[in-house]
Motif scaffolding. Structure first.
Motif, PDB file in Angstrom:
ATOM      1  N   VAL A  28      59.253 -34.212 -65.207  1.00 51.02           N
ATOM      2  CA  VAL A  28      59.654 -34.846 -63.954  1.00 51.02           C
ATOM      3  C   VAL A  28      60.877 -35.707 -64.241  1.00 51.02           C
ATOM      4  O   VAL A  28      60.810 -36.664 -65.013  1.00 51.02           O
ATOM      5  CB  VAL A  28      58.516 -35.699 -63.356  1.00 51.02           C
ATOM      6  CG1 VAL A  28      58.957 -36.317 -62.038  1.00 51.02           C
ATOM      7  CG2 VAL A  28      57.265 -34.850 -63.159  1.00 51.02           C
ATOM      8  N   THR A  85      55.042 -40.566 -59.319  1.00 55.64           N
ATOM      9  CA  THR A  85      54.823 -40.037 -60.666  1.00 55.64           C
ATOM     10  C   THR A  85      53.554 -40.595 -61.297  1.00 55.64           C
ATOM     11  O   THR A  85      52.911 -39.903 -62.098  1.00 55.64           O
ATOM     12  CB  THR A  85      56.031 -40.327 -61.567  1.00 55.64           C
ATOM     13  OG1 THR A  85      56.302 -41.739 -61.590  1.00 55.64           O
ATOM     14  CG2 THR A  85      57.263 -39.589 -61.074  1.00 55.64           C
ATOM     15  N   VAL A 115      56.970 -37.513 -67.745  1.00 53.47           N
ATOM     16  CA  VAL A 115      57.713 -38.227 -66.707  1.00 53.47           C
ATOM     17  C   VAL A 115      58.849 -39.009 -67.352  1.00 53.47           C
ATOM     18  O   VAL A 115      58.614 -39.910 -68.162  1.00 53.47           O
ATOM     19  CB  VAL A 115      56.789 -39.175 -65.919  1.00 53.47           C
ATOM     20  CG1 VAL A 115      57.590 -39.960 -64.887  1.00 53.47           C
ATOM     21  CG2 VAL A 115      55.661 -38.390 -65.246  1.00 53.47           C
TER      22      VAL A 115
END
Length: 204
Positions: free
Chosen positions: A169, A185, A197
């Protein structure tokens, strides 16, 4: 963690892999087909239902696990009133009523009218549904799909699909404030622990 090999495929092969993955979520396929029948201008099925279906397939989970809703974008600047959008929303509610899931249909030409009140930052008028997709809080989320006139799948993915299959991400600090990225997230990481992330850039 071994990376999913689909993240390393050439783009055309990734698109084929995307269709294979998304086809494992029959609800998503039905939303796609019924949205095509609505004939909305510039429409896409997009957001979490798309990339989260891929994450589920990569993680060998049920294809619809953890998906809260199914987002449909369209863009109609001919009438920016809520009343005009509500006509579309009500018509779509009837079309999707039997699916047992929330399908959120929104006119992206109107987003600038309410975005600042909700998120605390001003939003320029989006020129198209693609423009709206470009402004998601993470580049990984910038994926939309629709059916063409020939019934073929059309994919819009301005940042490619490598991060989607790779479960990375990546922040996209062009509009959404940092807290939106952090909140989303954090939830995603709880639901899909394999996610990597990346942090929001400090200079943004």
């Amino acid at each position: 963690m071994t990376p999913d090999l689909r993240s390393q495929l050439p783009l055309d092969e990734q698109v084929a892999a995307l269709r294979d993955a998304l086809s494992q979520n029959p609800t998503l396929v039905t939303v796609l087909e019924r949205t095509a029948a609505l004939d909305l201008p510039g429409w896409y099925v997009t957001a979490g239902a798309v990339f989260q279906t891929v994450w589920n397939v990569v993680c060998d989970r049920p294809a619809d696990a953890g998906i809260r809703d199914y987002d449909v974008f369209y863009h109609d600047a001919s009438d920016l009133s809520w009343e005009a959008e509500d006509v579309v929303v009500r018509r779509a509610a009837e079309v999707f009523d039997d699916l047992g899931v929330e399908v959120e249909v929104r006119n992206e030409a109107r987003v600038h009218l309410w975005y600042e009140a909700r998120f605390g930052v001003a939003c320029p008028p989006f020129r198209s549904s693609e423009d709206a997709i470009d402004h998601f809080a993470a580049t990984t989320c910038c994926v939309g799909l629709r059916l063409g006139a020939d019934g073929g799948w059309q994919v819009y993915a301005p940042h490619g699909l490598g991060d989607v299959f790779g479960m990375v991400v990546r922040p996209n600090p062009v509009l959404a404030p940092r807290h939106v990225y952090d909140e989303k997230t954090a939830r995603w990481a709880r639901e899909w622990p394999r996610l990597r992330v990346l942090p929001w850039p400090e200079h943004a």
